[in-house]
Scaffold this motif. Structure first.
Motif, mmCIF file in Angstrom:
data_model
loop_
_atom_site.group_PDB
_atom_site.id
_atom_site.type_symbol
_atom_site.label_atom_id
_atom_site.label_comp_id
_atom_site.label_asym_id
_atom_site.label_seq_id
_atom_site.Cartn_x
_atom_site.Cartn_y
_atom_site.Cartn_z
ATOM 1 N N THR A 158 19.901 45.707 43.206
ATOM 2 C CA THR A 158 21.159 46.420 42.998
ATOM 3 C C THR A 158 22.274 45.483 43.439
ATOM 4 O O THR A 158 22.252 44.979 44.558
ATOM 5 N N ILE A 159 23.210 45.235 42.527
ATOM 6 C CA ILE A 159 24.361 44.385 42.837
ATOM 7 C C ILE A 159 25.573 45.301 42.972
ATOM 8 O O ILE A 159 25.883 46.075 42.066
ATOM 9 N N TYR A 160 26.227 45.200 44.123
ATOM 10 C CA TYR A 160 27.404 46.010 44.427
ATOM 11 C C TYR A 160 28.593 45.058 44.431
ATOM 12 O O TYR A 160 28.613 44.084 45.199
ATOM 13 N N TYR A 161 29.564 45.321 43.550
ATOM 14 C CA TYR A 161 30.661 44.374 43.378
ATOM 15 C C TYR A 161 31.966 45.089 43.053
ATOM 16 O O TYR A 161 31.979 46.269 42.676
ATOM 17 N N LEU A 162 33.045 44.336 43.184
ATOM 18 C CA LEU A 162 34.386 44.815 42.852
ATOM 19 C C LEU A 162 34.839 44.119 41.588
ATOM 20 O O LEU A 162 34.770 42.891 41.489
ATOM 21 N N ASN A 163 35.284 44.905 40.614
ATOM 22 C CA ASN A 163 35.933 44.355 39.429
ATOM 23 C C ASN A 163 37.407 44.230 39.797
ATOM 24 O O ASN A 163 38.110 45.234 39.903
ATOM 25 N N THR A 164 37.871 43.018 40.045
ATOM 26 C CA THR A 164 39.244 42.830 40.525
ATOM 27 C C THR A 164 40.281 43.143 39.454
ATOM 28 O O THR A 164 41.424 43.426 39.779
ATOM 29 N N ALA A 165 39.888 43.126 38.186
ATOM 30 C CA ALA A 165 40.826 43.446 37.102
ATOM 31 C C ALA A 165 41.183 44.931 37.089
ATOM 32 O O ALA A 165 42.294 45.307 36.739
ATOM 33 N N THR A 166 40.224 45.771 37.470
ATOM 34 C CA THR A 166 40.445 47.219 37.449
ATOM 35 C C THR A 166 40.499 47.813 38.855
ATOM 36 O O THR A 166 40.804 48.987 39.007
ATOM 37 N N ASN A 167 40.146 46.998 39.853
ATOM 38 C CA ASN A 167 40.069 47.430 41.245
ATOM 39 C C ASN A 167 39.067 48.574 41.432
ATOM 40 O O ASN A 167 39.258 49.460 42.255
ATOM 41 N N LYS A 168 37.986 48.529 40.663
ATOM 42 C CA LYS A 168 36.929 49.536 40.764
ATOM 43 C C LYS A 168 35.648 48.887 41.270
ATOM 44 O O LYS A 168 35.310 47.768 40.900
ATOM 45 N N LYS A 169 34.936 49.620 42.109
ATOM 46 C CA LYS A 169 33.647 49.158 42.607
ATOM 47 C C LYS A 169 32.547 49.640 41.674
ATOM 48 O O LYS A 169 32.631 50.733 41.121
#
Length: 120
Positions: free
Chosen positions: A87-98
């Motif tokens: 499981t990869i937990y990450y932040l999409n910095t373009a949308t600021n969504k995890k």
């Protein structure tokens, strides 16, 4: 069984491939019969109803996503290791969504199934 070392290497490579926006590199991590389940597909690729089967259909879906979010960039928060997956937990910095992406691997250590979960 997925080793911690493999998971760490895969996760870093996966994040870098997405940040490159190169679909051939991104898709190199997946089997030809790869299936992804994600609410984002229901939005961007409505005919999928959120389930996209096969690498070529996934390519079409991800092409739409990269066109709609040209400044897409992922930042790793953490990763978790299971018996046959990561499981990869990450932040999409373009949308600021995890996002948490749960991936299962085949015997060749290619992703054959994934499900994505997003913050609201």
């Amino acid at each position: 069984m997925i080793s911690f070392e493999f998971a760490e290497h895969f996760t870093q490579e996966w994040i870098e491939s997405w940040n490159s926006h190169n679909l051939d590199i991104i898709l190199s991590h997946y089997t030809d019969d790869f299936c992804i389940r994600t609410p984002m597909a229901a939005k961007l690729f409505p005919e999928s109803n959120g389930v996209v089967d096969g690498k070529e259909n996934v390519r079409k879906y991800w092409t739409i996503g990269l066109e709609r979010i040209p400044n897409l960039k992922f930042e790793l928060i953490d990763f978790l290791v299971g018996i046959d997956g990561i499981t990869i937990y990450y932040l999409n910095t373009a949308t600021n969504k995890k996002t948490a992406e749960v991936m299962s691997f085949d015997e060749n250590l290619k992703v054959n199934k994934a499900s994505a979960y997003y913050t609201a």
